[in-house]
Design a protein around this motif. Structure first.
Motif, PDB file in Angstrom:
ATOM      1  N   PRO A 265      16.802  -0.393  -4.479  1.00 27.77           N
ATOM      2  CA  PRO A 265      15.676  -0.986  -3.362  1.00 27.77           C
ATOM      3  C   PRO A 265      13.949  -0.324  -4.026  1.00 27.77           C
ATOM      4  CG  PRO A 265      16.501   1.403  -2.615  1.00 27.77           C
ATOM      5  CD  PRO A 265      16.699   0.358  -3.581  1.00 27.77           C
ATOM      6  N   ARG A 266      13.344  -1.634  -4.493  1.00 27.40           N
ATOM      7  CA  ARG A 266      12.107  -1.237  -4.690  1.00 27.40           C
ATOM      8  C   ARG A 266      10.758  -0.516  -3.876  1.00 27.40           C
ATOM      9  NH1 ARG A 266       9.916  -6.231  -7.842  1.00 27.40           N
ATOM     10  NH2 ARG A 266       8.275  -4.688  -8.237  1.00 27.40           N
ATOM     11  N   LEU A 267      10.875   0.656  -4.194  1.00 31.10           N
ATOM     12  CA  LEU A 267       9.415   1.642  -3.418  1.00 31.10           C
ATOM     13  C   LEU A 267       8.458   1.442  -3.425  1.00 31.10           C
ATOM     14  CD1 LEU A 267      11.464   4.877  -2.549  1.00 31.10           C
ATOM     15  CD2 LEU A 267      11.662   3.086  -1.451  1.00 31.10           C
ATOM     16  N   SER A 268       7.270   1.076  -2.991  1.00 32.59           N
ATOM     17  CA  SER A 268       5.734   0.598  -3.267  1.00 32.59           C
ATOM     18  C   SER A 268       5.470   2.071  -2.676  1.00 32.59           C
ATOM     19  CB  SER A 268       5.153   0.085  -1.776  1.00 32.59           C
ATOM     20  OG  SER A 268       5.344   0.231  -0.456  1.00 32.59           O
ATOM     21  N   SER A 269       4.240   2.163  -4.067  1.00 36.68           N
ATOM     22  CA  SER A 269       3.578   3.504  -4.303  1.00 36.68           C
ATOM     23  C   SER A 269       2.380   3.194  -3.588  1.00 36.68           C
ATOM     24  CB  SER A 269       2.729   3.091  -6.067  1.00 36.68           C
ATOM     25  OG  SER A 269       2.116   2.079  -6.406  1.00 36.68           O
ATOM     26  N   LEU A 270       1.593   4.435  -2.978  1.00 34.99           N
ATOM     27  CA  LEU A 270       0.254   4.626  -2.416  1.00 34.99           C
ATOM     28  C   LEU A 270      -0.232   5.247  -3.312  1.00 34.99           C
ATOM     29  CD1 LEU A 270       1.973   5.867   1.136  1.00 34.99           C
ATOM     30  CD2 LEU A 270       0.892   3.210   0.341  1.00 34.99           C
ATOM     31  N   ARG A 271      -2.066   4.030  -3.434  1.00 32.47           N
ATOM     32  CA  ARG A 271      -2.913   4.994  -4.633  1.00 32.47           C
ATOM     33  C   ARG A 271      -4.192   5.599  -3.608  1.00 32.47           C
ATOM     34  NH1 ARG A 271      -3.353   1.937  -9.986  1.00 32.47           N
ATOM     35  NH2 ARG A 271      -1.189   2.158  -9.593  1.00 32.47           N
ATOM     36  N   ILE A 272      -4.604   7.002  -4.004  1.00 31.15           N
ATOM     37  CA  ILE A 272      -6.149   6.741  -3.283  1.00 31.15           C
ATOM     38  C   ILE A 272      -6.539   6.365  -4.353  1.00 31.15           C
ATOM     39  CG2 ILE A 272      -6.980   8.774  -2.517  1.00 31.15           C
ATOM     40  CD1 ILE A 272      -4.870   9.932  -1.734  1.00 31.15           C
TER      41      ILE A 272
END
Length: 684
Positions: A265-272
């Motif tokens: 699975p491809r995990l989406s990254s969270l960017r601040i």
């Protein structure tokens, strides 16, 4: 171009049968041509295109491209399958005899209808003498002729029955034939188009998946009385209708699900921080500019061709001008007359005028109303990518006020849209929203009849005690490799294959519940000391070389122990004798004492000693005033189950060969004198 490519014949080397479907591996070898493109022949028609894997086994080089392509070949007259020629000949012979029988029946009816007809008498003519001799001769002729015809009819009827029986037998064999031999004048198969970077002689391994293959585990257990070691033969019932016969292949059986996705699975990254545009998916490129003007000259040329006039349709509206009939040479004109948005002047054949500078750049030909969205499978795309969202937000041709161009959404092309080699470029004869763009092929490559035959294998009736491997395996996957090559035709019926021989440990013990039934049952404790898991399935048990019964073997993991019921042991006899005595005790006889005594006799007629587990039961007090006292020697179960509740009492005894044993037990129930047991105190 395809005819100049080198074609290598392949041979089937190994097959791995999964819970549903199979993975086949073929080998082919040869000398690479200058361009490195070869066709590996011999693949079945049902080979899944997305499952193709090719690797180089020997020789220098590497595979850069591989795909499955259909292959058809017109058969010669003498190349049709033998069963088809036999069925045709038997059918023709049957039809010939049936027609001959009909002619024979007609002739019999004609002869039987022969009757003497006297001439019509005039009014002034007297009575005539009847020609009795002629009438008798005619009757004798009819009888003699009918006798001959009836004999021929009986003989012909026997020939018809024989021909019909032969045709029916051939029809049944044709239905049960291998699906690798298909009828008809065209032989359908598949080929693997492989591109290899290298030179010289190489050996390739082609791997592909096919539907229409299932398997079930079966066992054969042989042991001798009194011995701990036993021999368990693991067999498999395999049925397949994949379109190719498996002859002399290395067979392996797997409990894994072939259709289960195994991608990471491809995990989406969270960017601040500040918002950044999402990158475009890999493999997608925007459509080139000016795609609509690519066919402008072709449209002008098509519009300049004379179109024959057609008469007015009956019932046309008043004042409607007759128009040209759409012909096969002007599909683009039909598309323009539909008035698609984004193409001004729906039915005009003049070149497209320049747009006002105030209007934003117009996107290339959006789809008509009702066309699929760009993110849906089969949507129009360019260079293998999905159509941008500007197709859906294109400004109408009737707008006069300037509008800001809509921001296109992120394209989401599907897997078939990114398969560049499988895309087809739409030509000028297509609709305007398709011309000049790439689309995946919508036609299924595999035949519908072959696919239906492959799906029927999954609906075969299971043998007794048969359990599908996906059900019995649970959460683990295991693979079993056959020790010898196997031959399994593609006929869709069960074939038994010996997989391996596993040494196991067994211990025979006997269980009886004389309070329920005065019978002793044999139980076989099977211990799996191997590294292989044993799946649930039928097991044929033989003792001292004699077949005993077919039982159900539960799933047994490595190191596990399970019980296998062997039925009633007639060599062991059991008898239960019970006695109830009622008395009183205590001050003023305030307590009723119910003394239950049990005596059990066991007789062993086996040539060896037998370990017998005797199960009894005791009542459970539901009130504090009721007391139950048990006699020693009996113990409760270690792990109570539904078959052995906590109220059960167990005692094990070893009965010598040809001897007997006696067990005693029982319990005492003390209740207040003013009360009684429901149903009576004197009960066993």
């Amino acid at each position: 171009m395809a005819g100049q490519q080198a074609v290598w014949e392949s041979r089937l080397d190994s097959v791995v049968v999964h819970a549903a479907g199979a993975v086949c591996r073929r080998r082919a070898s040869g000398v690479l041509p200058a361009d490195g493109r070869v066709r590996v022949a011999g693949l079945p028609q049902l080979a899944a295109e997305g499952s193709l894997r090719v690797r180089v086994l020997s020789g220098g080089g590497r595979v850069v491209e591989a795909r499955v392509e259909p292959a058809e070949r017109v058969r010669e007259e003498d190349e049709s399958p033998s069963w088809e020629r036999e069925l045709t000949e038997l059918g023709a012979e049957r039809d010939r005899l049936l027609a001959r029988r009909e002619r024979m029946e007609l002739r019999i009816r004609e002869v039987a209808a022969l009757r003497p007809v006297p001439p019509q008498r005039r009014r002034d003519e007297g009575l005539r003498r009847a020609p009795a001799d002629a009438v008798l001769e005619l009757a004798e002729f009819v009888d003699a002729r009918l006798e001959v015809l009836q004999e021929l009819a009986v003989e012909l009827e026997q020939q018809v029955r024989t021909a019909e029986h032969a045709f029916d037998v051939a029809s049944v064999r044709a239905r049960q034939r291998s699906s690798a031999e298909r009828p008809g004048g065209v032989e359908s198969s598949a080929q693997a188009l492989v591109t290899v970077r290298g030179a010289g002689a190489v050996e390739l391994e082609v791997e592909y998946a096919v539907p229409g293959a299932v398997w079930l585990p079966t066992y054969r257990l042989a042991h001798r009385r009194g011995e701990r070691a036993a021999r368990l033969v693991l067999r498999a019932s395999v049925a397949q209708r994949t379109g190719e016969d498996w002859s002399g292949v290395r067979l392996a059986l797997s409990t894994a699900d072939l259709a289960r996705p195994s991608g990471v699975p491809r995990l989406s990254s969270l960017r601040i921080g500040r918002r950044q545009p999402a990158p475009a998916p890999s493999g997608w490129r925007a459509q080139p500019a000016g795609l609509d003007e690519l066919f402008a000259g072709w449209e002008v040329a098509q519009a300049s061709k004379p179109v024959p006039a057609v008469p007015l349709a009956i019932g046309a509206a008043a004042g409607a001008a007759p128009g040209p009939a759409p012909g096969p040479a002007a599909p683009a004109a039909r598309a323009r007359s539909a008035g698609f948005p984004g193409r001004p002047g729906g039915g005009r054949s003049t070149p497209r005028p320049a747009e006002p500078q105030a209007l934003p750049p117009r996107p290339a030909a959006p789809p008509p109303p009702g066309a699929p969205m760009a993110s849906a499978p089969g949507a129009p795309m360019a260079y293998g990518g999905a159509a941008p969202a500007a197709f859906l937000s294109a400004p109408s041709a009737d707008l006069a006020a300037p509008m800001a161009p809509a921001e296109p959404a992120d394209p989401r092309p599907s897997s078939d849209q990114l398969d560049y080699a499988g895309l087809v470029l739409a030509g000028p004869l297509e609709e305007s929203f398709r011309r000049g763009r790439l689309f995946p092929q919508a036609e299924p490559r595999s035949g519908a009849g072959a696919l239906r035959g492959a799906e029927e294998v999954g609906r075969l009736p299971l043998p007794r005690f048969g359990v599908p491997p996906r059900v019995s395996a649970g959460s683990f996957d295991h693979r079993f490799d056959a020790q010898a090559p196997a031959d399994i035709p593609s006929d869709g019926v069960w074939h038994t294959v010996t997989v391996a021989e596993l040494p196991v440990e067994v211990a025979t013990r006997y269980v009886c519940v004389p309070s329920v039934e005065e019978a002793v049952y044999a139980v076989l404790e099977l211990a799996n000391g191997t590294a292989h898991a044993l799946l649930a399935g039928p097991v044929e048990v033989s003792v001292d070389g004699d077949f005993l019964l077919t039982a159900s073997l539960p799933t047994l993991a490595p190191g596990g122990v399970r019980e296998l019921g062997l039925g009633r042991a007639e060599e062991l006899r059991v008898a239960r004798h019970s006695e109830v005595r009622e008395s009183t005790s205590g001050v003023l006889n305030s307590t009723t004492v119910l003394d239950h005594s049990v005596r059990i006799e066991l007789v062993n007629r086996l040539p060896h000693e037998a370990s017998v587990e005797v199960r009894e039961r005791v009542p459970v007090a539901g009130e504090a005033e009721v007391r139950i006292e048990e006699r020693p020697g009996w113990s409760p179960p270690d792990e109570p189950t539904a078959q052995v509740p906590p109220s059960a009492r167990i005692r094990r005894v070893v009965v010598p060969a040809g001897g007997s044993a006696e067990l005693t037990g029982g319990y005492v129930v003390r209740i207040p004198a003013g009360r009684a047991v429901v149903g009576g105190n004197r009960r066993s």
